[in-house]
Design a protein around this motif. Structure first.
Motif, PDB file in Angstrom:
ATOM      1  N   VAL A 134       0.830 -11.659   3.648  1.00  0.00           N
ATOM      2  CA  VAL A 134       1.064 -10.829   2.478  1.00  0.00           C
ATOM      3  C   VAL A 134       2.555 -10.546   2.365  1.00  0.00           C
ATOM      4  CG1 VAL A 134       0.532  -8.643   1.334  1.00  0.00           C
ATOM      5  CG2 VAL A 134      -1.228  -9.805   2.692  1.00  0.00           C
ATOM      6  N   THR A 138      -1.029  -5.057  -1.136  1.00  0.00           N
ATOM      7  CA  THR A 138      -2.122  -5.098  -0.161  1.00  0.00           C
ATOM      8  C   THR A 138      -3.190  -6.045  -0.678  1.00  0.00           C
ATOM      9  OG1 THR A 138      -1.694  -2.818   0.532  1.00  0.00           O
ATOM     10  CG2 THR A 138      -3.846  -3.731   1.082  1.00  0.00           C
ATOM     11  N   GLU A 140      -6.995  -7.763  -0.539  1.00  0.00           N
ATOM     12  CA  GLU A 140      -8.378  -7.577  -0.130  1.00  0.00           C
ATOM     13  C   GLU A 140      -8.898  -8.946   0.288  1.00  0.00           C
ATOM     14  OE1 GLU A 140      -9.760  -4.135  -3.314  1.00  0.00           O
ATOM     15  OE2 GLU A 140     -10.614  -6.137  -3.446  1.00  0.00           O
ATOM     16  N   LEU A 149      -8.650  -5.105   4.461  1.00  0.00           N
ATOM     17  CA  LEU A 149      -7.381  -4.881   3.785  1.00  0.00           C
ATOM     18  C   LEU A 149      -6.258  -5.451   4.654  1.00  0.00           C
ATOM     19  CD1 LEU A 149      -7.818  -1.249   2.408  1.00  0.00           C
ATOM     20  CD2 LEU A 149      -8.286  -3.430   1.275  1.00  0.00           C
ATOM     21  N   GLU A 151      -2.197  -5.666   4.718  1.00  0.00           N
ATOM     22  CA  GLU A 151      -1.005  -5.085   4.106  1.00  0.00           C
ATOM     23  C   GLU A 151       0.197  -6.011   4.230  1.00  0.00           C
ATOM     24  OE1 GLU A 151      -0.732  -1.341   6.126  1.00  0.00           O
ATOM     25  OE2 GLU A 151      -2.189  -0.401   4.763  1.00  0.00           O
ATOM     26  N   HIS A 169      -5.543  -5.157  -3.982  1.00  0.00           N
ATOM     27  CA  HIS A 169      -6.043  -3.808  -3.709  1.00  0.00           C
ATOM     28  C   HIS A 169      -4.999  -2.796  -4.175  1.00  0.00           C
ATOM     29  CE1 HIS A 169      -8.373  -0.725  -1.669  1.00  0.00           C
ATOM     30  NE2 HIS A 169      -7.217  -0.236  -1.241  1.00  0.00           N
ATOM     31  N   VAL A 173      -0.727  -8.145  -5.678  1.00  0.00           N
ATOM     32  CA  VAL A 173      -0.393  -8.566  -4.321  1.00  0.00           C
ATOM     33  C   VAL A 173       0.184  -9.972  -4.394  1.00  0.00           C
ATOM     34  CG1 VAL A 173      -2.705  -9.479  -3.820  1.00  0.00           C
ATOM     35  CG2 VAL A 173      -1.224  -8.800  -1.936  1.00  0.00           C
TER      36      VAL A 173
END
Length: 191
Positions: A134, A138, A140, A149, A151, A169, A173
């Motif tokens: 990522v 965040t 999913e 989740l 981050e 989320h 993202v």
């Protein structure tokens, strides 16, 4: 192709053969045994004392774990710079960052996702593994009935035989992902 360009490619191929051999920690004898060529022929190939023939390049490429295309590929910048095109669909923007053909059948892509992961009914499966990190926001990660989740700064790797999807989320993202060709077809070519 001019004679000068021909010589440049010839020199580059010789350098690649030697560099790949040395990177594997192999002597001329080791590579000779793997490619069914004599150590003296290999030495002359690497130093320019012998012209390289196609019937020598194929077993050398195979022994060195590369393709003939990679061994003799052009050194110009067109092989280096990728100008990804933007592809928008279903709450996702994708920039493919790898060429169509690569030695490991992997696709690298940057994805910007704005919609949450779908429910269990909207998940798919395919052979292989997926990996993503990522970059911002965040993510999913829906794996079957689990919602995980992930981050910014974290990564995930998972079997793609589990029903799965990636979503956003709490806002957009951005992820960098590596996928097998099966995953690429499943995620980026289905509409």
């Amino acid at each position: 192709m001019t004679q000068e360009m021909d010589g440049d490619v010839d020199t580059l191929v010789r350098q690649r053969i030697r560099a790949l051999r040395l990177a594997r920690g192999w002597s001329l004898d080791n590579l000779a045994a793997r490619s069914f060529l004599s150590p003296s022929n290999l030495s002359r190939i690497e130093t320019g004392g012998r012209r390289i023939a196609l019937d020598q390049l194929v077993p050398l490429a195979r022994a060195l774990g590369t393709t003939l295309d990679q061994l003799v590929g052009s050194p110009n910048d067109d092989d280096v710079v990728i100008r990804p095109e933007r592809d928008e669909r279903r709450g996702m923007t994708v920039w493919t960052l790898a060429r169509e053909r690569n030695p490991h059948d992997m696709t690298v892509a940057k994805m910007r996702i704005t919609t949450p992961a779908p429910s269990l009914e909207g998940l798919g499966v395919h052979p292989g593994r997926d990996w993503f990190t990522v970059l911002s926001g965040t993510a999913e990660l829906r794996l079957g009935d689990r919602l995980i989740l992930v981050e910014a700064g974290n990564a995930a790797e998972f079997s793609t035989m589990i029903p799965h999807a990636i979503g956003a989320h709490g806002g957009p993202v951005e992820v960098l992902t590596m996928m097998t060709q099966d995953a690429h077809r499943a995620h980026l070519h289905d509409d």
